[in-house]
Design a protein around this motif. Structure first.
Motif, mmCIF file in Angstrom:
data_model
loop_
_atom_site.group_PDB
_atom_site.id
_atom_site.type_symbol
_atom_site.label_atom_id
_atom_site.label_comp_id
_atom_site.label_asym_id
_atom_site.label_seq_id
_atom_site.Cartn_x
_atom_site.Cartn_y
_atom_site.Cartn_z
ATOM 1 N N SER B 3 0.846 -1.194 0.000
ATOM 2 C CA SER B 3 0.000 0.000 0.000
ATOM 3 C C SER B 3 0.874 1.233 0.000
ATOM 4 C CB SER B 3 -0.928 0.022 1.213
ATOM 5 O OG SER B 3 -0.194 0.151 2.412
ATOM 6 N N THR B 5 0.560 5.412 1.090
ATOM 7 C CA THR B 5 -0.223 6.455 1.756
ATOM 8 C C THR B 5 0.404 7.811 1.509
ATOM 9 O OG1 THR B 5 -0.870 4.922 3.514
ATOM 10 C CG2 THR B 5 -1.143 7.270 3.947
ATOM 11 N N GLN B 6 -0.393 8.714 1.015
ATOM 12 C CA GLN B 6 0.016 10.112 0.915
ATOM 13 C C GLN B 6 -0.865 10.877 1.903
ATOM 14 O OE1 GLN B 6 0.221 9.711 -3.813
ATOM 15 N NE2 GLN B 6 0.953 11.716 -3.126
ATOM 16 N N PRO B 7 -0.318 11.243 3.046
ATOM 17 C CA PRO B 7 -1.154 11.764 4.130
ATOM 18 C C PRO B 7 -1.809 13.107 3.826
ATOM 19 C CG PRO B 7 0.999 11.055 4.929
ATOM 20 C CD PRO B 7 1.084 11.070 3.451
ATOM 21 N N CYS B 23 5.165 10.595 1.527
ATOM 22 C CA CYS B 23 4.738 9.316 0.983
ATOM 23 C C CYS B 23 5.229 8.216 1.911
ATOM 24 C CB CYS B 23 5.277 9.098 -0.424
ATOM 25 S SG CYS B 23 4.952 7.447 -1.101
ATOM 26 N N ASN B 24 4.323 7.383 2.365
ATOM 27 C CA ASN B 24 4.682 6.223 3.166
ATOM 28 C C ASN B 24 4.178 4.968 2.455
ATOM 29 O OD1 ASN B 24 4.078 8.536 5.422
ATOM 30 N ND2 ASN B 24 5.809 7.226 5.933
ATOM 31 N N TYR B 25 4.945 3.916 2.532
ATOM 32 C CA TYR B 25 4.578 2.703 1.817
ATOM 33 C C TYR B 25 4.608 1.510 2.761
ATOM 34 C CZ TYR B 25 9.510 1.633 1.978
ATOM 35 O OH TYR B 25 10.772 1.372 2.431
ATOM 36 N N SER B 26 3.937 0.487 2.365
ATOM 37 C CA SER B 26 3.973 -0.786 3.057
ATOM 38 C C SER B 26 4.307 -1.839 2.020
ATOM 39 C CB SER B 26 2.618 -1.100 3.707
ATOM 40 O OG SER B 26 2.610 -2.408 4.242
ATOM 41 N N GLY B 107 -0.597 5.833 -4.542
ATOM 42 C CA GLY B 107 -1.238 6.630 -3.518
ATOM 43 C C GLY B 107 -2.387 7.417 -4.121
#
Lengths: 116, 116
Positions: B3, B5-7, B23-26, B107
């Motif tokens: 996934s 995520t762009q907060p 940008c955070n990713y999983s 995202g």
């Protein structure tokens, strides 16, 4: 050189009608992708073609959606019995090669589909 | 599952100010990371990408991004924003799927407005 082209640029249709969206990838690109971008949403992967391999259809939202790629070049995305929730921008992208490594995906301008 | 995520859904900055888009990713393995920009009426364009090596990558239009494994982040930065940078910015991570085909997980995007 020409980039990825898509036609039509805009399509307005009535609920229940079938539509065909066309994508012409960059010459020589073996990988072709279809995405859907709904208002305020990110890109939703639909389908991926790589050379002569079986396409990855894992993103198609229902059996009303189908796509083909003839001669390893032009692709057509078909939506049967369109619904209002199908309204979105449909983006096509191509890349030089999809297996073994990641290569830049070049995007077309998209087809804006409106289902009334 | 992979996934991104762009907060920040929307950011407004003044022209000449610095910019950072998060940008955070999983992802379970070493990710392939991308930033794309979508300007009004334009197709998606690759800004930069990270595959391996130096964690600070330079892109086009004066953008850079830093991969931080410990934070699962790939933030986009620009020291001085220009009015023409107003656009939608998308972060994406490369993922493996069925049959070793590859697709990008996207995202939802960050909309950037630039005040004169």
């Amino acid at each position: 050189g020409a980039g990825v082209s898509q036609s039509p640029s805009n399509k307005v249709t009535e609920k229940g009608k079938d539509v065909e969206l066309r994508c012409d990838p960059i010459s020589g690109h073996t990988a072709l992708y279809w995405y859907r971008q709904s208002l305020g949403q990110g890109l939703e992967f639909l389908i991926y073609f790589q050379g002569n391999s079986a396409p990855d259809k894992s993103g198609l939202p229902s059996d009303r959606f189908s796509a083909e790629r003839t001669g390893g070049s032009v692709s057509t995305l078909t939506i049967q019995r369109t619904q209002q929730e199908d309204s979105a921008v449909y983006l096509c992208a191509s890349s030089f090669r999809g297996r073994g490594t990641y290569n830049e995906q070049f995007f077309g301008p998209g087809t804006r589909l409106t289902v009334l | 599952a992979q996934s991104v995520t762009q907060p920040d859904i929307h950011i407004t900055v003044s022209e000449g100010a610095s910019l950072e888009l998060r940008c955070n990713y999983s992802y379970g393995a070493t990710p392939y990371l991308f930033w794309y920009v979508q300007s009004p009426g334009q197709g998606l364009q690759l800004l930069l990408k990270y595959f391996s090596g130096d964690t600070l990558v330079q892109g086009i239009k004066g953008f850079e991004a830093e991969f931080k494994r410990s934070q699962s982040s790939f933030n986009l930065r620009k020291p001085s924003v220009h009015w023409s940078d107003a656009a939608e910015y998308f972060c994406a991570v490369g993922a493996l799927n069925v049959g070793n085909n590859r697709k990008l997980i996207w995202g939802l995007g960050t909309s950037l407005a630039v005040n004169p």
